[in-house]
Design a protein around this motif. Structure first.
Motif, PDB file in Angstrom:
ATOM      1  N   THR A  72     -26.554   7.333  47.824  1.00 27.55           N
ATOM      2  CA  THR A  72     -25.278   6.738  48.210  1.00 27.55           C
ATOM      3  C   THR A  72     -24.326   6.906  47.031  1.00 27.55           C
ATOM      4  OG1 THR A  72     -25.816   4.563  47.317  1.00 27.55           O
ATOM      5  CG2 THR A  72     -26.431   4.990  49.638  1.00 27.55           C
ATOM      6  N   LEU A  73     -23.052   6.720  47.268  1.00 25.31           N
ATOM      7  CA  LEU A  73     -22.073   6.826  46.188  1.00 25.31           C
ATOM      8  C   LEU A  73     -22.327   5.756  45.121  1.00 25.31           C
ATOM      9  CD1 LEU A  73     -19.683   8.585  45.378  1.00 25.31           C
ATOM     10  CD2 LEU A  73     -18.180   6.910  46.454  1.00 25.31           C
ATOM     11  N   GLU A  74     -22.698   4.545  45.558  1.00 22.72           N
ATOM     12  CA  GLU A  74     -22.968   3.454  44.609  1.00 22.72           C
ATOM     13  C   GLU A  74     -24.173   3.787  43.724  1.00 22.72           C
ATOM     14  OE1 GLU A  74     -22.763   2.884  48.045  1.00 22.72           O
ATOM     15  OE2 GLU A  74     -20.650   2.344  47.890  1.00 22.72           O
ATOM     16  N   ALA A  75     -25.215   4.351  44.312  1.00 20.77           N
ATOM     17  CA  ALA A  75     -26.399   4.724  43.535  1.00 20.77           C
ATOM     18  C   ALA A  75     -26.062   5.851  42.551  1.00 20.77           C
ATOM     19  CB  ALA A  75     -27.534   5.145  44.466  1.00 20.77           C
ATOM     20  N   ALA A  76     -25.219   6.784  42.975  1.00 21.82           N
ATOM     21  CA  ALA A  76     -24.801   7.877  42.092  1.00 21.82           C
ATOM     22  C   ALA A  76     -24.019   7.327  40.898  1.00 21.82           C
ATOM     23  CB  ALA A  76     -23.956   8.889  42.863  1.00 21.82           C
ATOM     24  N   PHE A  77     -23.175   6.332  41.133  1.00 21.73           N
ATOM     25  CA  PHE A  77     -22.419   5.688  40.060  1.00 21.73           C
ATOM     26  C   PHE A  77     -23.382   5.132  39.011  1.00 21.73           C
ATOM     27  CE2 PHE A  77     -20.526   1.794  38.245  1.00 21.73           C
ATOM     28  CZ  PHE A  77     -19.356   2.316  37.704  1.00 21.73           C
ATOM     29  N   SER A  78     -24.458   4.506  39.446  1.00 21.07           N
ATOM     30  CA  SER A  78     -25.460   3.935  38.536  1.00 21.07           C
ATOM     31  C   SER A  78     -26.164   5.016  37.719  1.00 21.07           C
ATOM     32  CB  SER A  78     -26.499   3.127  39.311  1.00 21.07           C
ATOM     33  OG  SER A  78     -25.871   2.059  39.967  1.00 21.07           O
ATOM     34  N   VAL A  79     -26.305   6.199  38.285  1.00 23.32           N
ATOM     35  CA  VAL A  79     -26.928   7.316  37.557  1.00 23.32           C
ATOM     36  C   VAL A  79     -25.943   7.902  36.543  1.00 23.32           C
ATOM     37  CG1 VAL A  79     -27.864   9.656  37.784  1.00 23.32           C
ATOM     38  CG2 VAL A  79     -28.523   7.885  39.420  1.00 23.32           C
ATOM     39  N   LEU A  80     -24.679   8.052  36.941  1.00 22.62           N
ATOM     40  CA  LEU A  80     -23.679   8.689  36.075  1.00 22.62           C
ATOM     41  C   LEU A  80     -23.277   7.827  34.876  1.00 22.62           C
ATOM     42  CD1 LEU A  80     -21.178  10.144  38.700  1.00 22.62           C
ATOM     43  CD2 LEU A  80     -23.082  11.312  37.605  1.00 22.62           C
ATOM     44  N   LYS A  81     -23.056   6.543  35.126  1.00 26.98           N
ATOM     45  CA  LYS A  81     -22.469   5.659  34.115  1.00 26.98           C
ATOM     46  C   LYS A  81     -23.192   5.672  32.763  1.00 26.98           C
ATOM     47  CE  LYS A  81     -20.143   1.295  33.749  1.00 26.98           C
ATOM     48  NZ  LYS A  81     -20.207  -0.105  33.984  1.00 26.98           N
ATOM     49  N   PRO A  82     -24.531   5.623  32.710  1.00 23.31           N
ATOM     50  CA  PRO A  82     -25.208   5.633  31.402  1.00 23.31           C
ATOM     51  C   PRO A  82     -25.009   6.926  30.599  1.00 23.31           C
ATOM     52  CG  PRO A  82     -26.727   4.966  33.146  1.00 23.31           C
ATOM     53  CD  PRO A  82     -25.469   5.434  33.804  1.00 23.31           C
ATOM     54  N   HIS A  83     -24.614   8.002  31.279  1.00 21.70           N
ATOM     55  CA  HIS A  83     -24.415   9.286  30.584  1.00 21.70           C
ATOM     56  C   HIS A  83     -23.038   9.388  29.920  1.00 21.70           C
ATOM     57  CE1 HIS A  83     -28.122  11.194  31.866  1.00 21.70           C
ATOM     58  NE2 HIS A  83     -27.928  10.652  33.062  1.00 21.70           N
ATOM     59  N   LEU A  84     -22.104   8.498  30.286  1.00 20.45           N
ATOM     60  CA  LEU A  84     -20.774   8.519  29.676  1.00 20.45           C
ATOM     61  C   LEU A  84     -20.868   8.233  28.191  1.00 20.45           C
ATOM     62  CD1 LEU A  84     -18.570   6.540  32.208  1.00 20.45           C
ATOM     63  CD2 LEU A  84     -18.459   8.976  31.697  1.00 20.45           C
ATOM     64  N   LYS A  85     -20.183   9.013  27.424  1.00 18.12           N
ATOM     65  CA  LYS A  85     -20.086   8.903  25.970  1.00 18.12           C
ATOM     66  C   LYS A  85     -21.405   9.195  25.275  1.00 18.12           C
ATOM     67  CE  LYS A  85     -17.902   6.414  22.269  1.00 18.12           C
ATOM     68  NZ  LYS A  85     -17.542   5.170  21.687  1.00 18.12           N
ATOM     69  N   LYS A  86     -22.528   8.987  25.941  1.00 15.82           N
ATOM     70  CA  LYS A  86     -23.830   9.290  25.354  1.00 15.82           C
ATOM     71  C   LYS A  86     -24.104  10.794  25.446  1.00 15.82           C
ATOM     72  CE  LYS A  86     -28.682   8.381  26.074  1.00 15.82           C
ATOM     73  NZ  LYS A  86     -29.567   8.201  27.199  1.00 15.82           N
ATOM     74  N   SER A  87     -23.910  11.358  26.642  1.00 17.30           N
ATOM     75  CA  SER A  87     -24.176  12.785  26.863  1.00 17.30           C
ATOM     76  C   SER A  87     -22.935  13.591  27.220  1.00 17.30           C
ATOM     77  CB  SER A  87     -25.189  12.963  28.006  1.00 17.30           C
ATOM     78  OG  SER A  87     -26.351  12.218  27.778  1.00 17.30           O
ATOM     79  N   PHE A  88     -21.978  12.940  27.895  1.00 14.42           N
ATOM     80  CA  PHE A  88     -20.803  13.660  28.399  1.00 14.42           C
ATOM     81  C   PHE A  88     -19.510  12.946  28.030  1.00 14.42           C
ATOM     82  CE2 PHE A  88     -24.285  14.711  31.254  1.00 14.42           C
ATOM     83  CZ  PHE A  88     -24.200  16.095  31.309  1.00 14.42           C
ATOM     84  N   LEU A  89     -18.464  13.733  27.737  1.00 19.70           N
ATOM     85  CA  LEU A  89     -17.155  13.190  27.387  1.00 19.70           C
ATOM     86  C   LEU A  89     -16.120  13.369  28.496  1.00 19.70           C
ATOM     87  CD1 LEU A  89     -16.845  14.332  23.672  1.00 19.70           C
ATOM     88  CD2 LEU A  89     -17.234  12.019  24.518  1.00 19.70           C
ATOM     89  N   SER A  90     -16.473  14.084  29.558  1.00 17.57           N
ATOM     90  CA  SER A  90     -15.498  14.243  30.637  1.00 17.57           C
ATOM     91  C   SER A  90     -16.175  14.298  31.997  1.00 17.57           C
ATOM     92  CB  SER A  90     -14.629  15.491  30.429  1.00 17.57           C
ATOM     93  OG  SER A  90     -15.390  16.663  30.561  1.00 17.57           O
ATOM     94  N   VAL A  91     -15.418  13.833  32.994  1.00 13.40           N
ATOM     95  CA  VAL A  91     -15.864  13.861  34.381  1.00 13.40           C
ATOM     96  C   VAL A  91     -14.701  14.415  35.197  1.00 13.40           C
ATOM     97  CG1 VAL A  91     -16.824  12.534  36.299  1.00 13.40           C
ATOM     98  CG2 VAL A  91     -17.195  11.738  33.951  1.00 13.40           C
ATOM     99  N   LEU A  92     -14.972  15.419  36.022  1.00 15.04           N
ATOM    100  CA  LEU A  92     -13.927  16.034  36.835  1.00 15.04           C
ATOM    101  C   LEU A  92     -14.175  15.734  38.303  1.00 15.04           C
ATOM    102  CD1 LEU A  92     -14.713  18.162  34.365  1.00 15.04           C
ATOM    103  CD2 LEU A  92     -12.789  19.329  35.360  1.00 15.04           C
ATOM    104  N   LEU A  93     -13.163  15.187  38.948  1.00 20.87           N
ATOM    105  CA  LEU A  93     -13.191  14.930  40.381  1.00 20.87           C
ATOM    106  C   LEU A  93     -12.348  15.994  41.059  1.00 20.87           C
ATOM    107  CD1 LEU A  93     -13.542  13.252  43.018  1.00 20.87           C
ATOM    108  CD2 LEU A  93     -11.562  11.894  42.263  1.00 20.87           C
TER     109      LEU A  93
END
Length: 128
Positions: A72-93
């Motif tokens: 689901t989109l909510e579950a995907a958000f939970s997967v993406l969020k921990p990678h911010l600033k730790k592994s990735f500096l940008s997200v493109l929609l």
């Protein structure tokens, strides 16, 4: 504003694009250093029983197999969020009306920019 606050605003645009059936793809890019995880992608799956995304984790090494999962989109958000600033500096929609880029600068501040769309139609991911 902190990058976490700005990311919430960015995610609101993701949800809006899904509701309006404009969501084409989401990519986490611009890795920090050389981690084994190269990219994270979300592709849309619109169906009668609701919206889901195909989450794909792409790795640099050929020995590590890419991981795909339908969420689901909510579950995907939970997967993406921990990678911010730790592994990735940008997200493109990518949407059919505009591209929206979320970036984190060196000071840990977030920003959102918009540009002309890359995609003009939604191509759904293949379901499992």
């Amino acid at each position: 504003m902190s990058y976490q606050e700005v990311f919430i605003l960015f995610w609101d645009q993701v949800k809006e694009s899904v509701q309006e059936k404009r969501f084409a793809k989401l990519t986490m890019a611009k890795t920090i250093g050389k981690p084994d995880l190269k990219n994270i992608f979300l592709r849309p799956i619109y169906s009668d029983d609701g919206f889901k995304v195909l989450l794909k984790l792409r790795y640099r090494s050929k020995e590590t197999e890419d991981i795909e999962e339908t969420l689901t989109l909510e579950a995907a958000f939970s997967v993406l969020k921990p990678h911010l600033k730790k592994s990735f500096l940008s997200v493109l929609l990518f949407t059919t009306t505009k591209d929206v880029t979320f970036k984190i600068n060196k000071k840990g501040m977030g920003s959102i920019t918009e540009s002309s769309p890359t995609f003009f139609e939604v191509t759904q991911a293949e379901k499992d």
